[in-house]
Every structure is written in structure tokens, then in C-alpha cells.
Write a protein that holds these residues in place. Sequence first.
Motif, short mmCIF file in Angstrom:
data_model
loop_
_atom_site.label_atom_id
_atom_site.label_comp_id
_atom_site.label_asym_id
_atom_site.label_seq_id
_atom_site.Cartn_x
_atom_site.Cartn_y
_atom_site.Cartn_z
N TYR A 24 6.96 6.32 4.32
CA TYR A 24 6.40 5.04 3.85
C TYR A 24 7.51 4.09 3.40
O TYR A 24 7.53 2.91 3.79
CB TYR A 24 5.42 5.29 2.70
N ALA A 25 8.44 4.58 2.57
CA ALA A 25 9.48 3.72 2.04
C ALA A 25 10.35 3.15 3.16
O ALA A 25 10.76 1.98 3.12
CB ALA A 25 10.34 4.50 1.04
N ARG A 26 10.63 3.97 4.15
CA ARG A 26 11.43 3.49 5.29
C ARG A 26 10.67 2.41 6.06
O ARG A 26 11.22 1.36 6.41
CB ARG A 26 11.79 4.65 6.21
N GLN A 27 9.38 2.65 6.32
CA GLN A 27 8.63 1.72 7.15
C GLN A 27 8.34 0.41 6.42
O GLN A 27 8.33 -0.67 7.04
CB GLN A 27 7.34 2.37 7.65
N ILE A 28 8.12 0.45 5.11
CA ILE A 28 7.88 -0.80 4.40
C ILE A 28 9.17 -1.62 4.35
O ILE A 28 9.14 -2.85 4.42
CB ILE A 28 7.30 -0.55 2.99
N ARG A 29 10.32 -0.95 4.28
CA ARG A 29 11.59 -1.68 4.34
C ARG A 29 11.77 -2.32 5.71
O ARG A 29 12.21 -3.47 5.81
CB ARG A 29 12.78 -0.75 4.05
N GLU A 30 11.44 -1.58 6.76
CA GLU A 30 11.56 -2.13 8.10
C GLU A 30 10.62 -3.31 8.31
O GLU A 30 10.98 -4.31 8.94
CB GLU A 30 11.30 -1.03 9.13
N SER A 31 9.39 -3.19 7.79
CA SER A 31 8.42 -4.29 7.91
C SER A 31 8.92 -5.52 7.18
O SER A 31 8.82 -6.64 7.68
CB SER A 31 7.06 -3.85 7.36
N ALA A 32 9.46 -5.32 5.98
CA ALA A 32 9.98 -6.44 5.21
C ALA A 32 11.14 -7.10 5.95
O ALA A 32 11.22 -8.34 6.04
CB ALA A 32 10.41 -5.97 3.82
N LEU B 286 -5.85 -10.96 1.23
CA LEU B 286 -4.97 -12.10 1.04
C LEU B 286 -4.51 -12.70 2.36
O LEU B 286 -4.38 -13.91 2.51
CB LEU B 286 -3.75 -11.69 0.23
N ALA B 287 -4.20 -11.82 3.34
CA ALA B 287 -3.66 -12.29 4.61
C ALA B 287 -3.97 -11.27 5.70
O ALA B 287 -4.10 -10.07 5.44
CB ALA B 287 -2.15 -12.51 4.51
N LEU B 288 -4.10 -11.77 6.92
CA LEU B 288 -4.33 -10.92 8.09
C LEU B 288 -3.36 -11.34 9.19
O LEU B 288 -3.14 -12.53 9.40
CB LEU B 288 -5.77 -11.06 8.60
N GLN B 289 -2.83 -10.36 9.88
CA GLN B 289 -1.95 -10.61 11.01
C GLN B 289 -2.74 -10.36 12.28
O GLN B 289 -3.14 -9.24 12.58
CB GLN B 289 -0.73 -9.69 10.96
N SER B 290 -2.99 -11.42 13.05
CA SER B 290 -3.78 -11.28 14.28
C SER B 290 -2.92 -11.19 15.53
O SER B 290 -3.41 -10.85 16.60
CB SER B 290 -4.76 -12.46 14.42
N SER B 291 -1.63 -11.48 15.41
CA SER B 291 -0.67 -11.29 16.49
C SER B 291 0.70 -11.29 15.84
O SER B 291 0.83 -11.58 14.66
CB SER B 291 -0.78 -12.42 17.53
N PRO B 292 1.74 -10.95 16.58
CA PRO B 292 3.07 -10.93 15.96
C PRO B 292 3.46 -12.23 15.28
O PRO B 292 4.27 -12.22 14.35
CB PRO B 292 4.01 -10.61 17.13
N ILE C 20 0.07 0.39 6.00
CA ILE C 20 0.85 -0.73 5.44
C ILE C 20 0.62 -2.04 6.18
O ILE C 20 1.30 -3.03 5.90
CB ILE C 20 2.36 -0.41 5.42
N ALA C 21 -0.37 -2.08 7.08
CA ALA C 21 -0.62 -3.32 7.82
C ALA C 21 -0.97 -4.48 6.88
O ALA C 21 -0.53 -5.62 7.09
CB ALA C 21 -1.75 -3.09 8.83
N LYS C 22 -1.75 -4.21 5.84
CA LYS C 22 -2.11 -5.28 4.90
C LYS C 22 -0.88 -5.79 4.17
O LYS C 22 -0.71 -7.00 3.97
CB LYS C 22 -3.15 -4.78 3.90
N ALA C 23 -0.02 -4.87 3.74
CA ALA C 23 1.19 -5.27 3.04
C ALA C 23 2.08 -6.11 3.95
O ALA C 23 2.66 -7.12 3.52
CB ALA C 23 1.95 -4.05 2.53
N GLN C 24 2.20 -5.72 5.20
CA GLN C 24 3.03 -6.46 6.15
C GLN C 24 2.50 -7.87 6.35
O GLN C 24 3.27 -8.84 6.40
CB GLN C 24 3.08 -5.73 7.49
N ALA C 25 1.18 -8.02 6.44
CA ALA C 25 0.60 -9.35 6.62
C ALA C 25 0.89 -10.24 5.41
O ALA C 25 1.19 -11.43 5.56
CB ALA C 25 -0.91 -9.23 6.83
N ILE C 26 0.84 -9.66 4.21
CA ILE C 26 1.15 -10.45 3.01
C ILE C 26 2.60 -10.89 3.01
O ILE C 26 2.92 -12.05 2.70
CB ILE C 26 0.82 -9.63 1.75
#
Length: 288
Positions: A215-223, A69-75, A155-161
Motif C-alpha cells: 500500500y505505502a509503495r503504491q500510494i507513493r507511486e500514485s502521488a 470528494l472526487a472521481l477519476q473517469s479517465s487518466p 486506493i482509487a478514491k485517494a488517487q482521485a483526490i
Amino acid sequence: MIYIMGMSHILPVLDACSADGLKAQLGRISNDQAPQFVDWHTDPAQIAVPVQVANLYIRQIAPHWGPTLALQSSPSVISMAPGFQKMLAGMNGEGGQGGNVLFTFIHGEEHIHLALREQPQPLDFWLPERPDLAPLPGRQIVPLYVIELQVAAQIAKAQAILLAIRAMQPSMPVFNVVCPPTIPGERWDPGPGVVDPEAVDMSPLSVRLKYYLVYARQIRESARACGINSLLPPAEAMDPQGYLAAEFAGDSVHGNKRYGALVLRQMAEIAEKTGQRRVPAELLAQAA
């Protein structure tokens, strides 16, 4: 309006709010068409605002948009599948009667991919916030930062989405719903159509729970870094050790309809209070 977008973890919530049962409507979001938001026929006793749903299973998106769905190529640079970008742009991000809010259920099995199968050299680690889950004897002790790097890669894919969602809807209230932890069972039940549970040599429960907590902590931080709030699993569905209680489990990964009803109650409370686009402080505290 409540928008719901996600993968398999949306199903318990849809089951809980469906006017005519989940199976009667499932074909509306699981078919050979490109993913899109569709009106969900809800039980008004369960949810008082309109609901629209989009299913993002890989088998749904791949024939139309490709596998990502999405890719993050830089911040600050995100590439999106054109169809996904169009779908995000089509949402009404303005507040209104009852509030317009998006709830995302993005992936959610990363901790299982990391922790389910026993490694050739069994590992364990210390998690400072859970000293009661001490490493088990006879296992290689791995530094926590190594575990965190493993999880970050997953979780890189989830973060990009999530970044893509915020880029297309910069002011809309968005909550990413954190998946539940695994159940405290020694036998793996992945649900229908997945690997034979008898063929899986499983890691110990405490290792699986610690991976989930990281995982739960890092996905919250990413969000949070994307300007997106997180909705935590309902406390009522957890057992005293922090596993998903059996009566709320659909299988070893997902909640059931009872679990979905608890999440739906959280979502309805948020939707009722987000008529203005600023989310109230007490709800942010609840959602961490």
C-alpha cells in the motif's frame, strides 16, 4: 502558511501542535458545517508558521457534498464535488515567507481493510524487498500482482483526490503524508466507536505488514504520478521489523501525540524551505 487537509491521521499532528490542546479546538473542524480551512491555534514552540486545517471525514462531507470528494473517469478527467473544488481553489498556492505548502492525509486505512480479517482460505505472498517476511506454512500463496491489483482498487478514491488537488493547485508544493504501519500486536485495537476487537479473526502480523508495504509503495507511486510528493513515516517511530513502535501508537492504526510531533517536525522543516515553489532536492530525497 501550512495547510493541512485530511481525515483521522491529521489528529496526532494537530494534537502535537495545538496551543490549548486538541480537544479544546476539535469542534472547530468537526461540526455540522461544510468542510473549510480554519486557523489552528498553534504552540509557537512546536511550529513557527501559521497553520490552517480542513477536516475531510466522510461524516463531515456527506451532508454537504455527498459521499465522494472526487472521481477519476479517465487518466485525464476528474470530477469534483463543487464545495471541494471551491475549497481547493481558495488556497494561496504562491510561495512566501516560510513557504505555503499543503500536507494531505488522505484516507490511510486501506491496507487494514485488505489485511485485517483472516480469509476463509488463508493467503500469503512473497514480497521481494522483504525476504525475511516469508509466507507462513499452510497458507495459499497468491502472486504479488494480485495483491497489487487489490491495493490499487482500494486506493482509487485517494488517487482521485490527489489528482483533484493538483488540478486545482498546479504549482503549490504538496506532500501526501503516508500513514504509519500497524503495531505488532496480536489484539486488534481500532480506537473508539469501531468494531468489537474480540469479534475480529485477525490475519498474522507478517501478512498485515506486507499489505501495508505494498500500500505505502503504491500510494507513493500514485502521488508521484499526480506531481505530488510523499512524506514517509518517521524512521524513529518504527521498530526494527518495520512496525509502528508501541510508544508511538494511539491504537492499531493511528499514531499518538508523540508520533504526531515527529511528523510535525518533518513538516516544519519542509515548510521552512519551500518559500520558492521548487522543493529542494534533499527534501525530495527525504520524502521519497
